[in-house]
Write a protein that holds these residues in place. Structure first.
Motif, PDB file in Angstrom:
ATOM      1  N   HIS A   1       0.832  -1.202   0.000  1.00 56.74           N
ATOM      2  CA  HIS A   1       0.000   0.000   0.000  1.00 56.74           C
ATOM      3  C   HIS A   1       0.867   1.252   0.000  1.00 56.74           C
ATOM      4  N   THR A   2       0.545   2.174  -0.876  1.00 58.44           N
ATOM      5  CA  THR A   2       1.274   3.438  -0.938  1.00 58.44           C
ATOM      6  C   THR A   2       0.772   4.371   0.152  1.00 58.44           C
ATOM      7  N   ALA A   3       1.690   4.893   0.957  1.00 52.77           N
ATOM      8  CA  ALA A   3       1.347   5.821   2.029  1.00 52.77           C
ATOM      9  C   ALA A   3       2.063   7.140   1.798  1.00 52.77           C
ATOM     10  N   THR A   4       1.355   8.229   1.980  1.00 58.91           N
ATOM     11  CA  THR A   4       1.938   9.558   1.784  1.00 58.91           C
ATOM     12  C   THR A   4       1.545  10.471   2.945  1.00 58.91           C
ATOM     13  N   ILE A   5       2.402  11.447   3.196  1.00 60.83           N
ATOM     14  CA  ILE A   5       2.126  12.448   4.229  1.00 60.83           C
ATOM     15  C   ILE A   5       1.628  13.715   3.553  1.00 60.83           C
ATOM     16  N   GLU A   6       0.549  14.259   4.070  1.00 58.80           N
ATOM     17  CA  GLU A   6      -0.016  15.501   3.550  1.00 58.80           C
ATOM     18  C   GLU A   6      -0.006  16.540   4.654  1.00 58.80           C
ATOM     19  N   SER A   7       0.468  17.722   4.323  1.00 57.45           N
ATOM     20  CA  SER A   7       0.595  18.783   5.327  1.00 57.45           C
ATOM     21  C   SER A   7      -0.109  20.040   4.860  1.00 57.45           C
ATOM     22  N   GLU A   8      -0.880  20.613   5.757  1.00 63.89           N
ATOM     23  CA  GLU A   8      -1.555  21.876   5.510  1.00 63.89           C
ATOM     24  C   GLU A   8      -1.406  22.697   6.775  1.00 63.89           C
ATOM     25  N   ASP A   9      -1.669  23.954   6.721  1.00 63.82           N
ATOM     26  CA  ASP A   9      -1.468  24.835   7.867  1.00 63.82           C
ATOM     27  C   ASP A   9      -2.117  24.269   9.126  1.00 63.82           C
ATOM     28  N   GLY A  10      -1.298  23.799  10.060  1.00 66.31           N
ATOM     29  CA  GLY A  10      -1.802  23.284  11.318  1.00 66.31           C
ATOM     30  C   GLY A  10      -2.361  21.884  11.253  1.00 66.31           C
ATOM     31  N   ARG A  11      -2.260  21.210  10.104  1.00 63.11           N
ATOM     32  CA  ARG A  11      -2.821  19.863   9.938  1.00 63.11           C
ATOM     33  C   ARG A  11      -1.774  18.964   9.288  1.00 63.11           C
ATOM     34  N   LEU A  12      -1.603  17.782   9.850  1.00 63.99           N
ATOM     35  CA  LEU A  12      -0.683  16.792   9.303  1.00 63.99           C
ATOM     36  C   LEU A  12      -1.415  15.466   9.242  1.00 63.99           C
ATOM     37  N   SER A  13      -1.355  14.785   8.077  1.00 66.32           N
ATOM     38  CA  SER A  13      -2.105  13.538   7.947  1.00 66.32           C
ATOM     39  C   SER A  13      -1.316  12.505   7.168  1.00 66.32           C
ATOM     40  N   LEU A  14      -1.651  11.246   7.409  1.00 72.88           N
ATOM     41  CA  LEU A  14      -1.107  10.112   6.682  1.00 72.88           C
ATOM     42  C   LEU A  14      -2.229   9.521   5.846  1.00 72.88           C
TER      43      LEU A  14
END
Length: 651
Positions: free
Chosen positions: A555-568
């Motif tokens: 499974h491909t996993a990526t990190i996404e970052s936005e102002d004040g938010r971090l997600s996998l």
């Protein structure tokens, strides 16, 4: 970044709109003959599809509102409504039927009174039947169509991140092909239907404004005057466009509602008040009593002429308007539950519409039943229905004042219809952007005015109206398929919850943070900077440590970052992705009210709250160790896998 234009939608829609107007003008009377013949053929051979479709949409909406699905939010679980209930209701009312209520509130009951389908003309029985039929055509059925379309759009756009376009309603049926030619075609058709549908109504609206100005100021009733009025009001609409959704449509819609209530109250108080109150109650009773019979009446034992001219005309008209109104009410309903959306949109505008039709319609009926030479009768008999409202106001005190208020109200309805129609068309032409560029909205607002003016001069309004109604037949089937897709999506949500309840619970506790330290952290009030530092120092490394392990499992996993938010994000092919993240949320120290991060001060504190694909989970993980955070993420991931298992059986 906001998408400025979707070329595959904008360019064909603009070309076809301009070309369609030119073709209608060049064809002249022949266009009306062709479109009317097509409409008559469809209503004669497949009119029952409209009746069955409308009836099933209403039943479906009521069943969903009363089911557990009604608790689902049109957006993430932690979302809140963007507009207050009063502002929301005002926009619902203005977008759905504004100009039509002004035009037909007097004219339609009187028309049925003069020529009823099942009673002797100009009798008490004809008067009673005329109000039931008016309620039937303007009541809950129209809003049932809008609700189903609006639900499809709002659910997939706000809860699943699809574009706020008509094509998204077909996602459960054709998947990612909505982004290709099929989706482009659906949106182009929706733009054209909205453009010509609104332009047709604006044509009716401006004839009534002209009639009011003639009644009050003696202004000539003519095409040049009406074209001038369209130009002036279109410029007003462009001003509203520049003001934006919140300051433009919302404020004008509230003005509409206040003016409408004021004018309604005046007619109610200065007219036969007690009679109108009794008539409102009795009209609703008769309507409810005959609802099922009227809904599925296709005149199988008759010639079907009246049904085609009235009921099927209205059903086709509401269906043809559903992309416009459905998309607009979806746009303003983010954060509301499905139950709130259905109940509010079905019954709020409907009950107000019934009151409006009773006050104006029964006042006019009482007047004409006691006066065979009434100007109201003369206007309707003479084919000048736009004069009927002003003829009624002329029977009451302060007729000049109330007529001016009525003209203003029709004008503001005109502006909000044009503005909201421009918002819908520019959203479609910008690929579903919630805040489409101003230049696009201005383009469609101006084109709408031009189309209305040109068709008014060339006599093409009736032709386009017939074409729009004929085109409503295939869209009836599209709405039905979209609802089937909705049911499938809601069933998957139910399976998701079942998966969360049945998945094993993995322990979050670990040795990195002793329980006493964890207890103190639960009562801590860290500053936003501390939470942000924890996200960077603990959450991000935890997510990065998981990525290679997920990749080993395919499974491909990526990190996404936005102002004040971090997600996998963990991809699962054609199945929904798994999302686990932490968001910095700042609060006031004394009120626990969430505030903007830019507004924090020494008394504010912050939390690192977990959010998933379906929205915020409302618990804080600040102070978790890396291992604890990974364990918490795996707990939710196991829920996700369990949901996918259930979904395969449901699907």
């Amino acid at each position: 970044m906001t998408k400025q234009i979707e070329p595959a939608v904008f360019i064909p829609a603009a070309i076809l709109a301009i070309g369609g107007v030119a073709a209608v003008l060049m064809a002249g009377d022949q266009a009306e003959i062709v479109f009317t013949a097509a409409r008559d053929f469809i209503t004669d051979t497949a009119g029952w599809v409209y009746s069955v479709g409308i009836g099933m949409f209403l039943i479906a909406a009521l069943v969903v509102a009363l089911s557990d699905w009604g608790r689902i939010k049109l957006g993430p679980d932690d979302s809140v409504p963007e507009f207050s209930f009063m502002a929301w209701f005002a926009m619902l009312f203005s977008a759905g039927m504004g100009i039509g209520l002004m035009f037909f509130a007097v004219a339609e009951p009187i028309t049925h009174y003069l020529s009823p389908p099942g009673a002797a003309p100009e009798t008490q029985a004809a008067a009673q039947q005329s109000m039931v039929l008016t309620f039937f055509h303007w009541g809950i059925h129209a809003w049932a169509v809008y609700v189903i379309v609006g639900l499809s759009l709002a659910y997939f756009a706000f809860r699943h991140g699809l574009p706020l376009t008509i094509r998204s309603a077909l996602y459960p049926l054709i998947g990612d092909r909505i982004y290709g030619p099929i989706g482009h075609l659906v949106d182009v058709i929706a733009i054209l239907g909205t453009l010509f549908g609104v332009a047709t109504s604006l044509g009716y609206g401006v004839t009534q404004i002209n009639a009011g100005l003639n009644a009050v100021f003696g202004l000539e009733i003519s095409a040049p005057v009406q074209v001038t009025l369209i130009a002036i009001i279109t410029l007003m609409a462009t001003t509203s466009v520049l003001a934006g959704l919140d300051k433009g449509i919302r404020r004008l819609s509230q003005i509409n509602l206040y003016l409408a209530i004021g004018l309604l109250a005046f007619v109610l108080i200065m007219g036969p008040t007690l009679f109108l109150i009794g008539a409102y109650v009795q009209n609703i009773g008769h309507y409810v009593d005959q609802l099922a019979t009227l809904t599925f009446n296709v005149d199988a034992y008759g010639d079907g002429e009246w049904i085609s001219a009235w009921t099927l005309f209205y059903w086709g008209w509401w269906i043809s308007w559903s992309p416009f109104v459905g998309m607009f009410i979806a746009r303003i309903s983010r954060g509301r539950t499905i139950r709130e959306f259905i109940i509010g949109a079905l019954f709020g505008p409907t009950l107000f519409t019934f009151l409006w039709m009773t006050v104006y319609g029964n006042s006019a009926l009482l007047e004409v039943m006691g006066n065979a030479a009434s100007p109201i009768l003369e206007a309707v008999r003479g084919g000048q229905s736009e004069l009927a409202l002003f003829a009624l106001l002329d029977t009451l005190p302060l007729a000049s004042v109330t007529s001016v208020i009525a003209i203003v109200l029709i004008t503001t309805f005109f502006v909000t219809s044009s503005d909201s129609g421009s918002l819908v068309k520019s959203t479609l032409a910008a690929g579903g952007a919630l805040t489409p560029p101003i230049w696009q909205r201005l383009f469609w607002a101006l084109l709408e005015g031009v189309v209305a003016a040109v068709l008014l001069i060339g006599g093409g309004l009736a032709a386009l109206q017939s074409a729009t109604i004929a085109a409503a037949l295939p869209f009836t089937l599209v709405i039905g398929l979209a609802f089937i897709g909705l049911v499938r999506a809601w069933s998957m949500e139910t399976a998701r919850k079942a998966g969360q309840q049945s998945a094993a619970q993995m322990p979050v506790e670990g040795v990195a943070v002793p329980w006493k330290v964890r207890l103190r952290l639960m009562f801590s009030r860290p500053a936003p900077a501390e939470v942000e530092s924890w996200i960077n120092a603990t959450a991000e490394p935890a997510f990065r440590e998981l990525i290679p392990e997920m990749e080993k499992l395919g499974h491909t996993a990526t990190i996404e970052s936005e102002d004040g938010r971090l997600s996998l994000r963990v991809a699962h092919g054609d199945d929904p992705d798994f999302i686990y993240g932490v968001a910095l949320k700042a609060y006031e120290a004394n009120s626990d009210a969430e505030i903007e991060r830019t507004q924090t001060d020494d008394n504010s504190y912050a939390r690192a709250e977990v959010f998933l694909r379906e929205g915020g989970q409302h618990y804080d993980v600040f102070g978790y160790s890396k291992n604890q955070l990974i364990r918490d993420m795996l707990r939710h991931y196991e829920h996700h896998l369990q949901w996918l298992h259930h979904m395969q059986h449901v699907g």
